[in-house]
Design a protein around this motif. Sequence first.
Motif, PDB file in Angstrom:
ATOM      1  N   ASN A  27      36.808  42.969  15.611  1.00  0.00           N
ATOM      2  CA  ASN A  27      35.443  43.361  15.297  1.00  0.00           C
ATOM      3  C   ASN A  27      35.339  43.750  13.831  1.00  0.00           C
ATOM      4  OD1 ASN A  27      34.054  43.536  18.087  1.00  0.00           O
ATOM      5  ND2 ASN A  27      35.938  44.719  18.391  1.00  0.00           N
ATOM      6  N   GLY A  29      33.722  43.379   9.738  1.00  0.00           N
ATOM      7  CA  GLY A  29      33.618  42.353   8.717  1.00  0.00           C
ATOM      8  C   GLY A  29      34.250  42.812   7.415  1.00  0.00           C
ATOM      9  N   PRO A  30      34.387  41.881   6.473  1.00  0.00           N
ATOM     10  CA  PRO A  30      33.971  40.487   6.604  1.00  0.00           C
ATOM     11  C   PRO A  30      34.877  39.711   7.557  1.00  0.00           C
ATOM     12  CG  PRO A  30      35.124  40.798   4.533  1.00  0.00           C
ATOM     13  CD  PRO A  30      34.960  42.171   5.127  1.00  0.00           C
ATOM     14  N   PRO A  31      34.314  38.762   8.318  1.00  0.00           N
ATOM     15  CA  PRO A  31      35.138  37.967   9.223  1.00  0.00           C
ATOM     16  C   PRO A  31      36.108  37.078   8.460  1.00  0.00           C
ATOM     17  CG  PRO A  31      32.790  37.770   9.739  1.00  0.00           C
ATOM     18  CD  PRO A  31      32.901  38.403   8.392  1.00  0.00           C
ATOM     19  N   THR A  56      39.716  43.367  11.450  1.00  0.00           N
ATOM     20  CA  THR A  56      38.365  42.813  11.316  1.00  0.00           C
ATOM     21  C   THR A  56      38.215  41.648  12.290  1.00  0.00           C
ATOM     22  OG1 THR A  56      36.737  42.003   9.697  1.00  0.00           O
ATOM     23  CG2 THR A  56      38.982  41.141   9.508  1.00  0.00           C
ATOM     24  N   THR A  57      37.054  41.042  12.315  1.00  0.00           N
ATOM     25  CA  THR A  57      36.842  39.856  13.145  1.00  0.00           C
ATOM     26  C   THR A  57      37.668  38.699  12.609  1.00  0.00           C
ATOM     27  OG1 THR A  57      34.586  40.566  13.645  1.00  0.00           O
ATOM     28  CG2 THR A  57      35.106  38.241  14.016  1.00  0.00           C
ATOM     29  N   VAL A  94      28.822  34.871  14.464  1.00  0.00           N
ATOM     30  CA  VAL A  94      29.740  35.435  13.472  1.00  0.00           C
ATOM     31  C   VAL A  94      29.053  35.313  12.117  1.00  0.00           C
ATOM     32  CG1 VAL A  94      32.020  35.312  12.403  1.00  0.00           C
ATOM     33  CG2 VAL A  94      31.742  34.742  14.830  1.00  0.00           C
ATOM     34  N   ARG A  95      28.597  36.427  11.598  1.00  0.00           N
ATOM     35  CA  ARG A  95      27.810  36.415  10.371  1.00  0.00           C
ATOM     36  C   ARG A  95      28.675  36.714   9.153  1.00  0.00           C
ATOM     37  NH1 ARG A  95      25.046  33.884  13.279  1.00  0.00           N
ATOM     38  NH2 ARG A  95      22.980  34.438  14.055  1.00  0.00           N
ATOM     39  N   GLY A  96      28.367  36.013   8.051  1.00  0.00           N
ATOM     40  CA  GLY A  96      29.128  36.170   6.828  1.00  0.00           C
ATOM     41  C   GLY A  96      28.625  37.303   5.974  1.00  0.00           C
ATOM     42  N   TYR A  98      32.200  35.331   4.570  1.00  0.00           N
ATOM     43  CA  TYR A  98      33.473  35.129   5.241  1.00  0.00           C
ATOM     44  C   TYR A  98      34.638  35.106   4.241  1.00  0.00           C
ATOM     45  CZ  TYR A  98      29.968  33.163   8.406  1.00  0.00           C
ATOM     46  OH  TYR A  98      28.847  32.962   9.175  1.00  0.00           O
TER      47      TYR A  98
END
Length: 295
Positions: A27, A29-31, A56-57, A94-96, A98
Amino acid sequence: MTQAVAPPLGEHVRVGGRTLYTHRSGNGGPPVVFLPGASMVGLHYLNIHDRIAEHTTSVLYDRAGTGYSERIPLPRSAAEVADELRGLLWATDVRGPYVLVAHSLGGVYARRFAQRYPDQVAALVSLEGAHEDWDDYMPPELRVQHGAADAPMPELPAETVQRFRELITAKLAGWPEAVREPMIEAQLSLDWMRIGAAERSNLVAVFAELRRGGPIPDVPYLLFTANGIDPGQRLFLSEELLRVQGERKLAMYQALAAAAPRGEHRVLAEAGHSWLTMDQPEEVVQGILDVLNRI
């Protein structure tokens, strides 16, 4: 086209009318998103993915036409691959921006993504990512062939298959058995080998595409060089060519890092190209975490 093969871990997602494989953990970010090399799949990076997911993700996936995703004709343009990845990340919420961690051929697609969606890239990590400057550094024997697709791959001798089986089994020793065993069988199949050859058969075209695509964003950019010998390359290249290749790719990645405003170069002294995330996983994990801390 054929249907996607059921994966041993992860799920299938419909994106743009195609079925793509993905596996997401962690979980925040950043992914971090892993882009596999040719002949590799997302699950080859599971050891690194699981460690990064503690912070992180983390996202693994297979491009359309490869691995556990739906089969489509290959090769493709880098722009099509970049757009597909953006669609997958949005479809899975999945939002940036990234952190793109790209191995070998995946490096082409990561930088094309950065050209097309610069505000969606927080950092780049190159695991010996393919680069259009390769031919400028290499002797004629090691340069990319001008637009020629790989020759049809013949059936491999049983002895060669057994050697690959032993190598892959050793590299994936730490993977869960339910993941490891089907991956070994799939990677040894002529189908997967031909897919890898087909996907990388348009390197000249995608290198030209990158040159036309403009700059990448000014973000942290960590480049790794694997200074060890890839065991598989010994089947095709002499020791002298392997030595020259090692020296010149090191020079190339050093120069690329020096030219990037926020570039950094690190050497994996004991790792080979194909297996660097398995040969020196601690160093790769630490590099990604260091990049996350710089954002």
